[in-house]
Design an enzyme around this catalytic site. Structure first.
Site, PDB file in Angstrom:
ATOM      1  N   LYS A  21      12.492   3.389   5.741  1.00 38.82           N
ATOM      2  CA  LYS A  21      12.441   4.795   5.298  1.00 38.82           C
ATOM      3  C   LYS A  21      13.721   5.197   4.576  1.00 38.82           C
ATOM      4  CE  LYS A  21       8.422   5.313   6.778  1.00 38.82           C
ATOM      5  NZ  LYS A  21       8.307   3.849   6.603  1.00 38.82           N
ATOM      6  N   ASN A  77       4.254   0.830   2.108  1.00 38.64           N
ATOM      7  CA  ASN A  77       4.131  -0.284   3.052  1.00 38.64           C
ATOM      8  C   ASN A  77       4.343  -1.615   2.348  1.00 38.64           C
ATOM      9  OD1 ASN A  77       2.942   1.225   5.521  1.00 38.64           O
ATOM     10  ND2 ASN A  77       1.702   1.902   3.783  1.00 38.64           N
ATOM     11  N   ARG A  97       0.869  -1.186   0.000  1.00 41.35           N
ATOM     12  CA  ARG A  97       0.000   0.000   0.000  1.00 41.35           C
ATOM     13  C   ARG A  97       0.895   1.221   0.000  1.00 41.35           C
ATOM     14  NH1 ARG A  97      -2.755   0.572   5.119  1.00 41.35           N
ATOM     15  NH2 ARG A  97      -1.327   2.307   5.429  1.00 41.35           N
ATOM     16  N   GLU A 152       4.562   7.184   2.701  1.00 45.96           N
ATOM     17  CA  GLU A 152       5.381   5.991   2.895  1.00 45.96           C
ATOM     18  C   GLU A 152       4.880   4.880   1.991  1.00 45.96           C
ATOM     19  OE1 GLU A 152       5.272   4.498   6.901  1.00 45.96           O
ATOM     20  OE2 GLU A 152       3.099   4.269   6.929  1.00 45.96           O
ATOM     21  N   SER A 211      -2.813  -2.830   5.861  1.00 44.22           N
ATOM     22  CA  SER A 211      -4.127  -3.168   6.390  1.00 44.22           C
ATOM     23  C   SER A 211      -5.226  -2.272   5.842  1.00 44.22           C
ATOM     24  CB  SER A 211      -4.096  -3.095   7.916  1.00 44.22           C
ATOM     25  OG  SER A 211      -3.699  -1.819   8.319  1.00 44.22           O
ATOM     26  N   LYS A 266      11.653  10.519  10.754  1.00 43.70           N
ATOM     27  CA  LYS A 266      11.073   9.163  10.766  1.00 43.70           C
ATOM     28  C   LYS A 266      12.132   8.102  11.017  1.00 43.70           C
ATOM     29  CE  LYS A 266       7.387   9.931   7.362  1.00 43.70           C
ATOM     30  NZ  LYS A 266       6.768   9.333   6.158  1.00 43.70           N
ATOM     31  N   GLU A 320       7.585   1.036   9.667  1.00 46.59           N
ATOM     32  CA  GLU A 320       6.352   1.410   8.971  1.00 46.59           C
ATOM     33  C   GLU A 320       5.247   1.701   9.985  1.00 46.59           C
ATOM     34  OE1 GLU A 320       5.030  -1.281   6.006  1.00 46.59           O
ATOM     35  OE2 GLU A 320       6.911  -1.245   4.903  1.00 46.59           O
ATOM     36  N   GLY A 321       4.246   2.395   9.522  1.00 48.10           N
ATOM     37  CA  GLY A 321       2.994   2.397  10.265  1.00 48.10           C
ATOM     38  C   GLY A 321       2.727   3.597  11.149  1.00 48.10           C
ATOM     39  N   ARG A 338      -7.606   7.521   4.974  1.00 50.81           N
ATOM     40  CA  ARG A 338      -7.593   7.592   6.422  1.00 50.81           C
ATOM     41  C   ARG A 338      -7.532   9.049   6.817  1.00 50.81           C
ATOM     42  NH1 ARG A 338      -3.869   3.751   9.915  1.00 50.81           N
ATOM     43  NH2 ARG A 338      -2.605   3.987   8.063  1.00 50.81           N
TER      44      ARG A 338
END
Lengths: 509, 509
Positions: free
Chosen positions: B336, B154, B133, B152, B159, B398, B402-403, B485
């Site tokens: 990253k 993923n 993603r 970013e 998810s 960063k 991830e996430g 999101r």
């Protein structure tokens, strides 16, 4: 027949049970096989915004059910639809039965008054819609195949069509994803029959919506169907399955109107003699819709009429131009007394009179589903059977109400009757108990996640829909979909006696 | 562009909000747009059997999003898939970056050790599956159309594909059932674009399953896909949407294996050099399945590796014959630092080297999605920008993870860097903040039923799947489905500051 039940369902190891429970719990939430939790399973104040849900109570296994009985119930449904439509049209016949009950049953009496009031003013809608469910058990007797016996015929708020279809899908997925179940011949014998309850119920409502015709308002208004529902309904996802089918498949707007809000949110203009029922959504009061069809999922039980305002609201709906599902008369046709009169072995052949165009073979088979039942209004066989403890053991005493929870069983009957005035006895019907398979078992997952196992009794419901006018012309008559509801007989888990009633599905044998 | 956001979403009267909240809450449970409630919203001991569920956090309105940016993100996804597959194949290139991080990042170091251990023994599976993603924001600058900037990429446990598709359906139903929303031109402009995330993700897994070929066990075993999941996963319904698609549509068995149970429930025979991964369901230990594809929805974050046993389990999966989604190397390609090296404006043209057969125009557009980002390993522009409070205000720092949830923002950056050893700085990447629309707003329904409104920032994720072998040959490369999101910027409701992050959908403009 008894042999099919022995050794079924197979024993579960702790790991097997854990797997089935986890799968059923998650599947239920993923697919809307859900209910809002009752206050008894949540601490007070735990969910102030009412967001929580849980699985509907379900059996972990489908229950065996005799194929012949299942097919017979399906085969007879459209004739049953027609029968209850015909009874509803024959106000004289129905009224005679109802008038007998008026002085012993306030609820029946008040419903009848609603009808009389609207009749006096004049009905403006000659179409009626029935969304019926005929409930049966498979009756076991020595040396004969199991036979289909009717428990009751529901003419109002017939529920569980939405969730029942989902239980069928859950069990089908488990059956077709080995090794979900431990090996057992019955579990390898196939899957439950298709369950089109949602499609059938929605198609019935859609047929009424179409038959209503164009708006009767000036200027004309957009049309929609109103589901009249109880405040705080916990079985909402059952209802939403039907409304989703109406909106997504039939493209008909559906509104949920709480019974307590009917007089606030709907109106009938005094100046329009056609009396269209106009609904204004509280969230968009500038929008007005005309209700073609009122689908009652409320107002079926006496305790829902808390004040005169509720009777006023029911009368308001009844006098409107909306097609009622059901009308007051159609609701009254579901009285137990009607079932008992139809079942009388002697006297006039009511069935043939109501079903004039129907094959006598079908009428005979319909009659074959009646369990013996008796009037208690006067001295005779009914009273004898009810007051004698030995014969009472084989009977159940039922008031006029649909839905259960009001019945008196077996040895309690003589004492109960003696505790009420003899003049009230005519409000009750005595029915011979149907004899279900003695050794049927299942395992149930309650909606609090507890697992119960034990001997069970299953009741089959078959759905049917019919649209007719008061001259007796039938515009739509369909059968489709079923419910298997399975109850614990005597459940004793961990020393605590606890009952359960679960949604189930069927493996035909 | 800013003007589209002013006056959106329309104000809600209390009745309008009540209606939208009730509809969203009920719709969510009916359709599996659900999560298991966190302990923070339930009193302790309120749900001992873990049956309760609630709606996922959702916005009540879809958010406007620039059509050009949305289309560009979709158009670039298969090139992005290919880029990260190519990086994963180039162990020398990736290894050079990773080795730089090893002494400052234990997690990266341990993952690399898993790769080295399996490499030493020899990999037995040359196929890799990516379910990716790519996350973006629409970057606003004066006097120019909004542009797409990557936040970013993923490469593990991407998810919300399952739930995101459902939010799109919820908003579509609200938009197409007037008068659900108050009138507003944008809400009358159409519906969110189709969202095929579930179909795309499941098709990727199915492609790997097919490519695995026949069982490598003797005797051969039935094949299936294993979802490796966290114990007590609350976002389970997002995952079940994908597994349902695999079982119902692709007819592929799917098993959920908790990461803590991998070494108990799966095994690799020492005597079979092909190293098939064999899964024995705890509820049916006599049944054995061979795992074609390991889909990790766990093991993406350092805190999931609680002991050496977790690293052992991860190594066990990695050395098996199952196709990994992702492999350790593919997971590491999501660091990253990789993104930063790719974005370097000077030096070698990595993009063109990795994407040899790709149209230079596409490569230019890919590069156009990179926000400026800087290495902090040595003195230079990155350190200057990070340590100066004024320039730090426009950046985010960063780690390799991830996430989200691990980033350091704006004025916190100089102080944070000074609080850690300078030798650790190379573990971090400085990225210029993307400038989202300043006056975007929405209303969110949290999973405890609270309603929050305020200024928001939305992130678009686009899903892609790719199956390739370690020689760089691509067997399957698809783009499909998206996630929006939406997070509260500064939410202050009733005096209490509270953040929210909700699933949203898109109205293109």
């Amino acid at each position: 027949m008894e042999s099919i039940y022995s050794g079924y369902p197979p024993e579960l190891s702790p790991e097997q049970q854990k797997y089935l429970v986890k799968t059923a719990k998650d599947w239920a939430i993923q697919n809307g096989l859900a209910v809002r939790p009752s206050p008894t399973i949540l601490p007070a104040g735990a969910d102030p915004n009412g967001v929580l849900a849980t699985n509907a109570p379900v059996t972990l296994f489908p229950s065996p059910f005799p194929k012949g009985c299942f097919e017979e119930a399906n085969a007879l449904q459209t004739a049953y639809n027609e029968l209850y439509a015909a009874i509803t049209c024959n106000e004289a016949w129905l009224g005679k039965i109802i008038e007998d009950l008026i002085d012993v049953d306030d609820f029946v009496s008040n419903l009848w008054k609603v009808h009389l009031a609207v009749q006096k003013e004049g009905y403006v809608q000659n179409l009626s819609l029935g969304l019926f469910r005929s409930d049966y058990m498979a009756h076991v007797s020595a040396n004969a195949a199991p036979s289909l016996k009717q428990v009751e015929f529901n003419t109002i708020s017939s529920s569980f069509g939405g969730l029942s279809s989902l239980v069928r899908s859950l069990h089908t997925e488990l059956l077709t994803s080995p090794p979900s179940y431990p090996p057992h011949p019955l579990l390898q014998s196939g899957v439950p029959p298709e369950n089109s309850a949602v499609e059938t119920l929605a198609a019935g409502l859609a047929a009424a919506h179409q038959a209503y015709g164009p708006s009767k308002s000036t200027p004309s208004l957009p049309l929609g169907i109103a589901f009249v529902v109880q405040d705080g309904e916990r079985n909402i996802f059952d209802q939403l399955a039907v409304s989703r089918q109406l909106t997504v498949h039939h493209h008909i707007p559906v509104f949920r109107v709480a019974s307590s809000q009917i007089l606030n949110q709907t109106s009938i203009s005094n100046s329009n003699s056609a009396r269209p029922l106009v609904y204004r959504p509280p969230h968009a009061p500038e929008s007005a819709f005309e209700v073609t069809t009122v689908y009652l999922r409320a107002y079926y039980a006496p305790d829902e009429y808390k004040s005169a305002r509720d009777w006023e609201a029911r009368t308001h709906l009844e006098r409107s131009a909306a097609i009622k599902c059901p009308t007051v008369l159609n609701q009254l046709s579901g009285c137990k007394k009607v079932q008992q009169v139809l079942a009388e072995p002697t006297g006039p052949d009511h069935l043939s009179a109501f079903l004039k165009g129907t094959d006598p073979g079908i009428i005979g088979r319909l009659r074959g589903t009646f369990a013996p039942q008796y009037d208690l209004s006067s001295h005779g066989q009914g009273r004898e059977l009810a007051l004698n403890l030995e014969t009472a053991m084989h009977h159940v005493l039922k008031p006029q109400r649909e839905g259960g929870g009001n019945n008196v069983y077996k040895s309690d009957i003589p004492e109960f009757l003696r505790s009420i005035p003899e003049s009230d006895w005519k409000g009750w019907v005595l029915m011979e108990l149907i004899n279900p398979a003695a050794n049927a078992k299942n395992v149930a997952l309650r909606n609090d996640g507890e697992v119960l196992r034990g001997n069970v009794i299953s009741e089959l419901g078959v759905y049917g829909t019919i649209l007719w006018n008061n001259a007796g012309k039938i515009l739509h008559n369909e059968q489709g979909g079923w419910l298997l509801r399975t109850k614990g007989k005597e459940v004793n888990e961990g020393g605590v006696a606890a009952g359960f009633s679960s949604l189930d599905s069927i493996l035909l044998f």
